[in-house]
Write a protein that holds these residues in place. Sequence first.
Motif, mmCIF file in Angstrom:
data_model
loop_
_atom_site.group_PDB
_atom_site.id
_atom_site.type_symbol
_atom_site.label_atom_id
_atom_site.label_comp_id
_atom_site.label_asym_id
_atom_site.label_seq_id
_atom_site.Cartn_x
_atom_site.Cartn_y
_atom_site.Cartn_z
ATOM 1 N N ASN A 37 -25.378 58.198 1.850
ATOM 2 C CA ASN A 37 -24.906 59.531 2.230
ATOM 3 C C ASN A 37 -24.495 59.563 3.702
ATOM 4 O O ASN A 37 -23.536 60.257 4.067
ATOM 5 C CB ASN A 37 -26.008 60.561 1.972
ATOM 6 C CG ASN A 37 -26.337 60.690 0.498
ATOM 7 O OD1 ASN A 37 -25.489 60.478 -0.366
ATOM 8 N ND2 ASN A 37 -27.579 61.017 0.196
ATOM 9 N N ASP A 91 -27.960 57.017 -1.972
ATOM 10 C CA ASP A 91 -26.578 56.948 -2.469
ATOM 11 C C ASP A 91 -26.473 57.919 -3.629
ATOM 12 O O ASP A 91 -26.747 57.571 -4.782
ATOM 13 C CB ASP A 91 -26.252 55.518 -2.902
ATOM 14 C CG ASP A 91 -24.823 55.361 -3.398
ATOM 15 O OD1 ASP A 91 -24.067 56.344 -3.329
ATOM 16 O OD2 ASP A 91 -24.462 54.259 -3.860
ATOM 17 N N GLU A 148 -23.177 57.061 5.417
ATOM 18 C CA GLU A 148 -21.861 56.406 5.515
ATOM 19 C C GLU A 148 -20.765 57.338 5.012
ATOM 20 O O GLU A 148 -19.653 57.360 5.558
ATOM 21 C CB GLU A 148 -21.869 55.104 4.722
ATOM 22 C CG GLU A 148 -22.722 54.013 5.355
ATOM 23 C CD GLU A 148 -22.837 52.788 4.470
ATOM 24 O OE1 GLU A 148 -22.727 51.662 4.988
ATOM 25 O OE2 GLU A 148 -23.055 52.947 3.252
ATOM 26 N N GLU A 149 -21.068 58.100 3.973
ATOM 27 C CA GLU A 149 -20.077 59.049 3.438
ATOM 28 C C GLU A 149 -19.799 60.150 4.470
ATOM 29 O O GLU A 149 -18.656 60.583 4.629
ATOM 30 C CB GLU A 149 -20.606 59.666 2.138
ATOM 31 C CG GLU A 149 -20.863 58.651 1.025
ATOM 32 C CD GLU A 149 -19.806 58.678 -0.039
ATOM 33 O OE1 GLU A 149 -18.717 59.230 0.207
ATOM 34 O OE2 GLU A 149 -20.062 58.141 -1.138
ATOM 35 N N TYR A 150 -20.834 60.593 5.172
ATOM 36 C CA TYR A 150 -20.633 61.614 6.204
ATOM 37 C C TYR A 150 -19.737 61.085 7.315
ATOM 38 O O TYR A 150 -18.810 61.780 7.764
ATOM 39 C CB TYR A 150 -21.977 62.054 6.777
ATOM 40 C CG TYR A 150 -21.844 62.870 8.045
ATOM 41 C CD1 TYR A 150 -21.334 64.164 8.012
ATOM 42 C CD2 TYR A 150 -22.196 62.325 9.278
ATOM 43 C CE1 TYR A 150 -21.189 64.909 9.173
ATOM 44 C CE2 TYR A 150 -22.050 63.061 10.442
ATOM 45 C CZ TYR A 150 -21.543 64.347 10.385
ATOM 46 O OH TYR A 150 -21.383 65.066 11.539
ATOM 47 N N SER A 192 -14.722 59.098 -4.298
ATOM 48 C CA SER A 192 -14.488 59.393 -2.885
ATOM 49 C C SER A 192 -15.537 58.638 -2.068
ATOM 50 O O SER A 192 -16.729 58.964 -2.120
ATOM 51 C CB SER A 192 -14.605 60.909 -2.642
ATOM 52 O OG SER A 192 -14.516 61.208 -1.267
ATOM 53 N N HIS A 193 -15.087 57.644 -1.325
ATOM 54 C CA HIS A 193 -16.031 56.817 -0.565
ATOM 55 C C HIS A 193 -15.310 56.130 0.584
ATOM 56 O O HIS A 193 -14.069 56.068 0.602
ATOM 57 C CB HIS A 193 -16.678 55.768 -1.473
ATOM 58 C CG HIS A 193 -15.700 54.896 -2.192
ATOM 59 N ND1 HIS A 193 -14.985 53.895 -1.572
ATOM 60 C CD2 HIS A 193 -15.287 54.895 -3.490
ATOM 61 C CE1 HIS A 193 -14.204 53.298 -2.439
ATOM 62 N NE2 HIS A 193 -14.352 53.890 -3.621
ATOM 63 N N THR A 225 -16.129 61.596 3.499
ATOM 64 C CA THR A 225 -15.902 61.550 2.059
ATOM 65 C C THR A 225 -16.991 62.350 1.351
ATOM 66 O O THR A 225 -17.956 62.800 1.968
ATOM 67 C CB THR A 225 -15.900 60.094 1.553
ATOM 68 O OG1 THR A 225 -17.119 59.430 1.969
ATOM 69 C CG2 THR A 225 -14.725 59.330 2.141
ATOM 70 N N ASP A 226 -16.832 62.527 0.034
ATOM 71 C CA ASP A 226 -17.751 63.359 -0.739
ATOM 72 C C ASP A 226 -18.902 62.491 -1.268
ATOM 73 O O ASP A 226 -18.675 61.590 -2.083
ATOM 74 C CB ASP A 226 -16.998 63.997 -1.908
ATOM 75 C CG ASP A 226 -17.838 65.032 -2.644
ATOM 76 O OD1 ASP A 226 -19.064 65.056 -2.437
ATOM 77 O OD2 ASP A 226 -17.266 65.820 -3.419
ATOM 78 N N PRO A 227 -20.149 62.744 -0.840
ATOM 79 C CA PRO A 227 -21.267 61.911 -1.287
ATOM 80 C C PRO A 227 -21.651 62.126 -2.741
ATOM 81 O O PRO A 227 -22.482 61.383 -3.275
ATOM 82 C CB PRO A 227 -22.408 62.341 -0.353
ATOM 83 C CG PRO A 227 -22.083 63.759 -0.014
ATOM 84 C CD PRO A 227 -20.583 63.814 0.080
#
Length: 374
Positions: free
Chosen positions: A171, A163, A173-175, A186-187, A179-181
Amino acid sequence: MANELPSILRQYDRLAAVAVLAVLLGSLIYLVVAGLNQQERVSKYDGDLQSYEPVKAQLKATDLSADEALLTHVAQPGKNDLLVVRMDPDASNLCTPARRLLCVACAQPIDWKAASCPFCKARQPEEKKIDLSTVDTDGDGLPDLWEVKHKLNPKDPADAALDADADGFTNAEEYEAKTDPKDPKSHPGYETRMSVKGVAGVRVPLRVTNKMELPSTKDAEGKTVRHFQLTFVSVDAEGNPGTTPIRVNDGNPIGKSGFRFVRYNELPKKEIRVGEHKQLRYVEVSTIDLVREADGKKVTLVFHDPKNPDWPGEPLLEQTATIAIDIDGVEPIVVSPGTAFSVKGEGYRVRSVNAEKKSVLIEKKTDGKVFELK
Protein backbone atom coordinates in the motif's frame (compact mmCIF):
# COMPACT_ATOMS: atom_id res chain seq x y z
CA MET A 1 -66.19 55.75 101.22
CA ALA A 2 -64.49 58.40 99.28
CA ASN A 3 -61.43 56.25 98.31
CA GLU A 4 -63.29 53.09 97.23
CA LEU A 5 -62.33 51.75 93.69
CA PRO A 6 -64.87 51.38 90.91
CA SER A 7 -66.44 47.96 90.72
CA ILE A 8 -64.94 47.14 87.32
CA LEU A 9 -61.44 47.70 88.59
CA ARG A 10 -62.12 45.51 91.59
CA GLN A 11 -62.99 42.67 89.08
CA TYR A 12 -59.91 43.21 86.83
CA ASP A 13 -58.07 40.00 87.80
CA ARG A 14 -61.12 37.89 87.17
CA LEU A 15 -61.77 39.48 83.80
CA ALA A 16 -58.16 38.91 82.69
CA ALA A 17 -58.32 35.26 83.69
CA VAL A 18 -61.57 34.79 81.77
CA ALA A 19 -60.02 36.37 78.63
CA VAL A 20 -57.01 34.07 78.78
CA LEU A 21 -59.23 31.04 79.21
CA ALA A 22 -61.31 32.13 76.23
CA VAL A 23 -58.20 32.45 74.01
CA LEU A 24 -56.93 29.05 75.08
CA LEU A 25 -60.31 27.49 74.46
CA GLY A 26 -60.44 29.01 70.96
CA SER A 27 -56.96 27.74 70.14
CA LEU A 28 -57.84 24.28 71.34
CA ILE A 29 -60.96 24.20 69.21
CA TYR A 30 -58.92 25.38 66.17
CA LEU A 31 -56.30 22.65 66.67
CA VAL A 32 -58.95 19.98 67.02
CA VAL A 33 -60.69 21.10 63.84
CA ALA A 34 -57.38 21.40 61.91
CA GLY A 35 -56.28 17.96 63.08
CA LEU A 36 -59.56 16.43 61.91
CA ASN A 37 -59.20 18.10 58.50
CA GLN A 38 -55.59 16.87 58.15
CA GLN A 39 -56.63 13.36 59.09
CA GLU A 40 -59.35 13.53 56.46
CA ARG A 41 -56.85 14.66 53.76
CA VAL A 42 -54.39 11.88 54.69
CA SER A 43 -57.18 9.30 54.49
CA LYS A 44 -58.21 10.66 51.08
CA TYR A 45 -54.56 10.55 49.87
CA ASP A 46 -54.17 6.96 51.06
CA GLY A 47 -57.36 6.07 49.27
CA ASP A 48 -56.13 7.65 46.06
CA LEU A 49 -52.86 5.71 46.25
CA GLN A 50 -54.71 2.48 46.69
CA SER A 51 -56.75 3.21 43.57
CA TYR A 52 -53.69 3.69 41.32
CA GLU A 53 -52.43 0.69 39.31
CA PRO A 54 -48.65 0.16 38.76
CA VAL A 55 -47.23 0.71 35.24
CA LYS A 56 -46.39 -2.63 33.61
CA ALA A 57 -44.02 -1.26 30.85
CA GLN A 58 -40.33 -2.25 31.19
CA LEU A 59 -37.92 0.68 31.05
CA LYS A 60 -34.62 0.12 29.17
CA ALA A 61 -31.41 0.80 31.01
CA THR A 62 -29.51 3.80 29.68
CA ASP A 63 -26.35 2.93 27.71
CA LEU A 64 -23.56 4.96 29.25
CA SER A 65 -20.65 3.29 27.40
CA ALA A 66 -20.15 6.25 25.03
CA ASP A 67 -20.17 8.69 27.95
CA GLU A 68 -17.72 6.53 29.89
CA ALA A 69 -15.38 6.34 26.87
CA LEU A 70 -15.59 10.11 26.44
CA LEU A 71 -14.80 10.74 30.10
CA THR A 72 -11.89 8.30 29.97
CA HIS A 73 -10.50 10.05 26.90
CA VAL A 74 -10.85 13.49 28.48
CA ALA A 75 -9.01 12.24 31.56
CA GLN A 76 -6.25 10.60 29.47
CA PRO A 77 -6.12 12.25 26.01
CA GLY A 78 -3.92 10.77 23.30
CA LYS A 79 -0.71 12.54 22.32
CA ASN A 80 -1.86 13.07 18.72
CA ASP A 81 -5.39 14.24 19.48
CA LEU A 82 -4.92 17.67 17.97
CA LEU A 83 -3.92 16.04 14.69
CA VAL A 84 -6.68 13.42 14.52
CA VAL A 85 -9.04 13.79 11.60
CA ARG A 86 -12.51 13.14 13.00
CA MET A 87 -14.39 10.95 10.54
CA ASP A 88 -17.02 9.81 13.07
CA PRO A 89 -19.28 12.33 14.90
CA ASP A 90 -19.24 9.94 17.90
CA ALA A 91 -15.43 9.82 18.04
CA SER A 92 -13.93 9.91 21.53
CA ASN A 93 -11.88 13.02 20.83
CA LEU A 94 -14.99 15.22 20.92
CA CYS A 95 -13.66 17.32 23.82
CA THR A 96 -10.08 17.70 22.63
CA PRO A 97 -8.90 21.23 23.53
CA ALA A 98 -7.88 23.23 20.49
CA ARG A 99 -8.25 26.91 21.45
CA ARG A 100 -6.04 29.18 23.54
CA LEU A 101 -8.04 30.86 26.35
CA LEU A 102 -5.25 32.45 28.42
CA CYS A 103 -2.56 35.00 27.61
CA VAL A 104 0.78 33.29 27.04
CA ALA A 105 2.54 35.96 29.14
CA CYS A 106 0.29 36.97 32.07
CA ALA A 107 -2.15 34.01 31.98
CA GLN A 108 -5.18 36.34 32.07
CA PRO A 109 -8.31 35.06 30.30
CA ILE A 110 -8.55 36.61 26.83
CA ASP A 111 -10.39 36.11 23.57
CA TRP A 112 -8.70 33.32 21.57
CA LYS A 113 -8.82 35.57 18.50
CA ALA A 114 -6.92 38.39 20.22
CA ALA A 115 -3.66 39.30 18.49
CA SER A 116 -2.32 40.86 21.70
CA CYS A 117 -3.28 40.66 25.37
CA PRO A 118 -5.53 43.58 26.51
CA PHE A 119 -3.98 43.34 30.00
CA CYS A 120 -0.22 43.10 29.44
CA LYS A 121 -0.15 43.95 25.69
CA ALA A 122 1.95 40.81 25.00
CA ARG A 123 1.78 39.57 21.41
CA GLN A 124 -0.03 36.25 21.15
CA PRO A 125 1.19 33.43 18.88
CA GLU A 126 -0.72 32.95 15.64
CA GLU A 127 -3.02 30.00 15.44
CA LYS A 128 -1.28 27.07 13.79
CA LYS A 129 -3.07 25.85 10.71
CA ILE A 130 -3.07 22.12 10.14
CA ASP A 131 -2.93 20.76 6.58
CA LEU A 132 -5.35 17.87 6.82
CA SER A 133 -3.99 16.35 3.61
CA THR A 134 -0.71 15.58 5.40
CA VAL A 135 -2.09 14.37 8.75
CA ASP A 136 -0.85 10.84 9.46
CA THR A 137 -2.29 9.61 12.76
CA ASP A 138 -0.56 6.22 12.84
CA GLY A 139 2.74 7.50 11.42
CA ASP A 140 2.94 4.87 8.65
CA GLY A 141 3.65 7.37 5.86
CA LEU A 142 0.10 7.21 4.48
CA PRO A 143 -2.02 10.35 5.10
CA ASP A 144 -5.29 9.75 6.92
CA LEU A 145 -7.41 11.19 4.09
CA TRP A 146 -5.77 8.83 1.57
CA GLU A 147 -6.29 5.82 3.83
CA VAL A 148 -9.95 6.65 4.45
CA LYS A 149 -10.51 7.22 0.72
CA HIS A 150 -9.14 3.76 -0.06
CA LYS A 151 -10.87 2.08 2.90
CA LEU A 152 -7.70 1.50 4.92
CA ASN A 153 -7.34 2.08 8.66
CA PRO A 154 -5.72 5.45 9.53
CA LYS A 155 -5.02 4.13 13.03
CA ASP A 156 -3.21 0.93 11.99
CA PRO A 157 0.46 1.47 11.04
CA ALA A 158 0.77 -2.15 9.86
CA ASP A 159 -1.40 -1.67 6.76
CA ALA A 160 1.33 0.34 4.96
CA ALA A 161 3.29 -2.88 4.42
CA LEU A 162 0.25 -4.88 3.30
CA ASP A 163 -0.81 -5.55 -0.30
CA ALA A 164 -4.55 -4.91 -0.33
CA ASP A 165 -5.12 -5.96 -3.96
CA ALA A 166 -2.44 -8.71 -4.16
CA ASP A 167 -0.72 -7.14 -7.19
CA GLY A 168 2.77 -7.49 -5.73
CA PHE A 169 3.07 -3.92 -4.42
CA THR A 170 2.53 -2.68 -0.87
CA ASN A 171 0.00 0.00 0.00
CA ALA A 172 2.91 2.37 0.70
CA GLU A 173 4.34 1.77 -2.80
CA GLU A 174 0.90 2.36 -4.32
CA TYR A 175 0.63 5.66 -2.44
CA GLU A 176 4.03 6.82 -3.71
CA ALA A 177 3.07 5.91 -7.28
CA LYS A 178 -0.40 7.50 -6.96
CA THR A 179 -2.11 4.24 -7.92
CA ASP A 180 -5.17 2.53 -6.44
CA PRO A 181 -4.21 0.04 -3.68
CA LYS A 182 -7.54 -1.78 -4.08
CA ASP A 183 -7.29 -2.28 -7.88
CA PRO A 184 -4.90 -5.06 -9.05
CA LYS A 185 -4.74 -3.44 -12.52
CA SER A 186 -3.55 -0.14 -11.05
CA HIS A 187 -0.02 -0.43 -9.68
CA PRO A 188 3.49 1.08 -9.97
CA GLY A 189 5.55 0.06 -13.00
CA TYR A 190 7.43 -3.21 -12.66
CA GLU A 191 10.64 -1.29 -13.43
CA THR A 192 10.56 -0.14 -9.80
CA ARG A 193 11.34 -3.76 -8.86
CA MET A 194 14.13 -4.32 -11.41
CA SER A 195 17.87 -4.24 -10.74
CA VAL A 196 21.00 -5.19 -12.69
CA LYS A 197 22.72 -8.17 -11.13
CA GLY A 198 25.59 -8.36 -13.58
CA VAL A 199 26.93 -7.39 -17.00
CA ALA A 200 28.93 -9.80 -19.11
CA GLY A 201 30.36 -10.05 -22.60
CA VAL A 202 33.13 -11.53 -24.76
CA ARG A 203 36.26 -9.38 -24.72
CA VAL A 204 37.80 -8.40 -28.08
CA PRO A 205 40.93 -10.62 -28.11
CA LEU A 206 43.24 -8.02 -29.67
CA ARG A 207 45.29 -5.00 -28.64
CA VAL A 208 47.13 -2.46 -30.87
CA THR A 209 50.64 -1.60 -29.67
CA ASN A 210 52.39 -0.01 -32.64
CA LYS A 211 51.81 1.54 -36.06
CA MET A 212 53.78 2.23 -39.18
CA GLU A 213 52.61 4.28 -42.12
CA LEU A 214 52.92 2.66 -45.56
CA PRO A 215 53.17 4.37 -48.95
CA SER A 216 49.92 6.06 -49.85
CA THR A 217 47.88 5.39 -53.02
CA LYS A 218 45.31 7.17 -55.17
CA ASP A 219 41.67 6.17 -55.32
CA ALA A 220 39.48 6.22 -58.42
CA GLU A 221 38.81 9.91 -57.92
CA GLY A 222 42.49 10.72 -57.58
CA LYS A 223 42.34 11.34 -53.84
CA THR A 224 45.22 10.28 -51.64
CA VAL A 225 44.60 7.21 -49.50
CA ARG A 226 46.91 6.62 -46.57
CA HIS A 227 47.82 3.09 -45.55
CA PHE A 228 49.09 1.72 -42.26
CA GLN A 229 50.59 -1.42 -40.86
CA LEU A 230 49.60 -2.10 -37.23
CA THR A 231 51.12 -4.39 -34.68
CA PHE A 232 48.58 -6.43 -32.72
CA VAL A 233 48.97 -8.75 -29.76
CA SER A 234 46.42 -11.32 -28.63
CA VAL A 235 44.50 -10.87 -25.33
CA ASP A 236 43.05 -13.74 -23.27
CA ALA A 237 39.69 -13.78 -21.46
CA GLU A 238 41.23 -12.23 -18.34
CA GLY A 239 42.74 -9.34 -20.33
CA ASN A 240 46.33 -10.57 -20.26
CA PRO A 241 48.23 -9.65 -23.48
CA GLY A 242 50.34 -12.13 -25.43
CA THR A 243 53.98 -11.58 -26.40
CA THR A 244 53.92 -12.59 -30.08
CA PRO A 245 53.32 -9.54 -32.33
CA ILE A 246 51.03 -9.79 -35.36
CA ARG A 247 51.78 -7.19 -38.04
CA VAL A 248 48.89 -6.55 -40.41
CA ASN A 249 48.27 -4.12 -43.26
CA ASP A 250 44.87 -2.44 -43.47
CA GLY A 251 42.21 -4.57 -45.15
CA ASN A 252 43.80 -7.91 -44.13
CA PRO A 253 42.79 -10.60 -41.59
CA ILE A 254 44.53 -10.45 -38.20
CA GLY A 255 46.07 -13.89 -37.88
CA LYS A 256 43.58 -16.52 -36.72
CA SER A 257 41.62 -14.14 -34.46
CA GLY A 258 38.63 -14.08 -36.80
CA PHE A 259 38.88 -10.28 -37.22
CA ARG A 260 40.00 -8.13 -40.12
CA PHE A 261 41.82 -4.81 -39.84
CA VAL A 262 39.67 -2.24 -41.72
CA ARG A 263 40.92 1.29 -41.02
CA TYR A 264 43.30 3.28 -38.83
CA ASN A 265 41.73 6.57 -37.71
CA GLU A 266 44.65 8.81 -36.86
CA LEU A 267 43.91 11.47 -34.27
CA PRO A 268 46.13 14.16 -32.78
CA LYS A 269 47.95 13.04 -29.68
CA LYS A 270 46.33 14.13 -26.45
CA GLU A 271 48.15 16.41 -24.03
CA ILE A 272 48.18 15.29 -20.41
CA ARG A 273 50.06 16.41 -17.32
CA VAL A 274 51.30 13.81 -14.87
CA GLY A 275 53.30 13.63 -11.68
CA GLU A 276 53.84 16.03 -8.84
CA HIS A 277 55.38 18.61 -11.18
CA LYS A 278 52.62 18.26 -13.81
CA GLN A 279 54.96 17.17 -16.56
CA LEU A 280 53.54 17.50 -20.07
CA ARG A 281 53.11 14.31 -22.06
CA TYR A 282 51.49 13.35 -25.33
CA VAL A 283 49.57 10.09 -25.56
CA GLU A 284 48.17 8.17 -28.51
CA VAL A 285 44.36 8.18 -28.72
CA SER A 286 43.82 7.11 -32.34
CA THR A 287 41.21 4.44 -33.04
CA ILE A 288 41.17 1.29 -35.18
CA ASP A 289 38.12 -0.14 -36.96
CA LEU A 290 37.81 -3.93 -37.02
CA VAL A 291 35.17 -6.26 -38.35
CA ARG A 292 34.41 -9.83 -37.28
CA GLU A 293 34.57 -11.94 -40.41
CA ALA A 294 32.01 -14.48 -39.21
CA ASP A 295 29.06 -12.09 -39.03
CA GLY A 296 30.37 -8.65 -40.09
CA LYS A 297 30.01 -7.21 -36.56
CA LYS A 298 32.00 -3.97 -36.31
CA VAL A 299 34.09 -2.96 -33.32
CA THR A 300 36.47 -0.09 -32.58
CA LEU A 301 39.68 -0.29 -30.54
CA VAL A 302 41.63 2.57 -28.94
CA PHE A 303 45.41 2.51 -29.58
CA HIS A 304 47.10 1.10 -26.49
CA ASP A 305 49.49 3.68 -25.09
CA PRO A 306 50.88 2.64 -21.65
CA LYS A 307 51.21 6.35 -20.75
CA ASN A 308 47.48 6.99 -21.36
CA PRO A 309 45.65 6.83 -17.99
CA ASP A 310 42.27 7.05 -19.76
CA TRP A 311 42.79 4.06 -22.04
CA PRO A 312 39.43 2.23 -21.95
CA GLY A 313 40.80 -1.26 -22.54
CA GLU A 314 39.44 -3.84 -24.94
CA PRO A 315 35.72 -3.45 -25.70
CA LEU A 316 33.25 -6.24 -25.05
CA LEU A 317 31.31 -8.12 -27.70
CA GLU A 318 27.72 -9.38 -27.26
CA GLN A 319 27.24 -7.51 -24.02
CA THR A 320 24.53 -9.05 -21.87
CA ALA A 321 22.99 -8.09 -18.56
CA THR A 322 21.16 -10.14 -15.96
CA ILE A 323 18.09 -8.33 -14.66
CA ALA A 324 16.51 -9.44 -11.39
CA ILE A 325 12.82 -8.64 -10.82
CA ASP A 326 11.63 -8.61 -7.21
CA ILE A 327 8.17 -9.99 -7.93
CA ASP A 328 6.96 -13.36 -6.68
CA GLY A 329 7.11 -15.96 -9.43
CA VAL A 330 9.22 -13.85 -11.84
CA GLU A 331 12.67 -15.28 -12.59
CA PRO A 332 15.77 -13.20 -13.52
CA ILE A 333 16.23 -12.67 -17.27
CA VAL A 334 19.35 -12.24 -19.43
CA VAL A 335 19.07 -9.44 -21.99
CA SER A 336 21.21 -7.81 -24.67
CA PRO A 337 20.72 -4.69 -26.83
CA GLY A 338 17.45 -5.05 -28.77
CA THR A 339 15.98 -7.69 -26.46
CA ALA A 340 12.23 -7.36 -25.85
CA PHE A 341 10.74 -8.85 -22.70
CA SER A 342 7.61 -8.54 -20.59
CA VAL A 343 6.73 -8.78 -16.92
CA LYS A 344 3.17 -9.94 -16.27
CA GLY A 345 2.06 -8.49 -19.60
CA GLU A 346 3.93 -5.19 -19.29
CA GLY A 347 6.36 -4.85 -22.20
CA TYR A 348 9.94 -3.48 -22.26
CA ARG A 349 12.78 -3.28 -24.78
CA VAL A 350 16.53 -3.03 -24.09
CA ARG A 351 18.18 -0.14 -25.89
CA SER A 352 21.75 -0.62 -24.73
CA VAL A 353 24.00 -2.32 -22.20
CA ASN A 354 26.87 -0.35 -20.67
CA ALA A 355 29.57 -2.64 -19.29
CA GLU A 356 31.61 0.17 -17.75
CA LYS A 357 28.72 1.64 -15.78
CA LYS A 358 27.11 -1.80 -15.31
CA SER A 359 23.79 -0.31 -16.39
CA VAL A 360 21.05 -1.04 -18.90
CA LEU A 361 19.00 1.50 -20.85
CA ILE A 362 15.40 0.25 -21.15
CA GLU A 363 12.34 1.61 -22.94
CA LYS A 364 8.85 0.98 -21.58
CA LYS A 365 6.52 0.11 -24.44
CA THR A 366 3.27 1.45 -22.96
CA ASP A 367 4.39 5.07 -22.72
CA GLY A 368 7.81 5.17 -24.42
CA LYS A 369 9.50 6.14 -21.15
CA VAL A 370 13.25 5.45 -21.18
CA PHE A 371 15.05 4.75 -17.91
CA GLU A 372 18.51 3.64 -16.86
CA LEU A 373 18.63 0.54 -14.72
CA LYS A 374 21.59 -0.12 -12.44
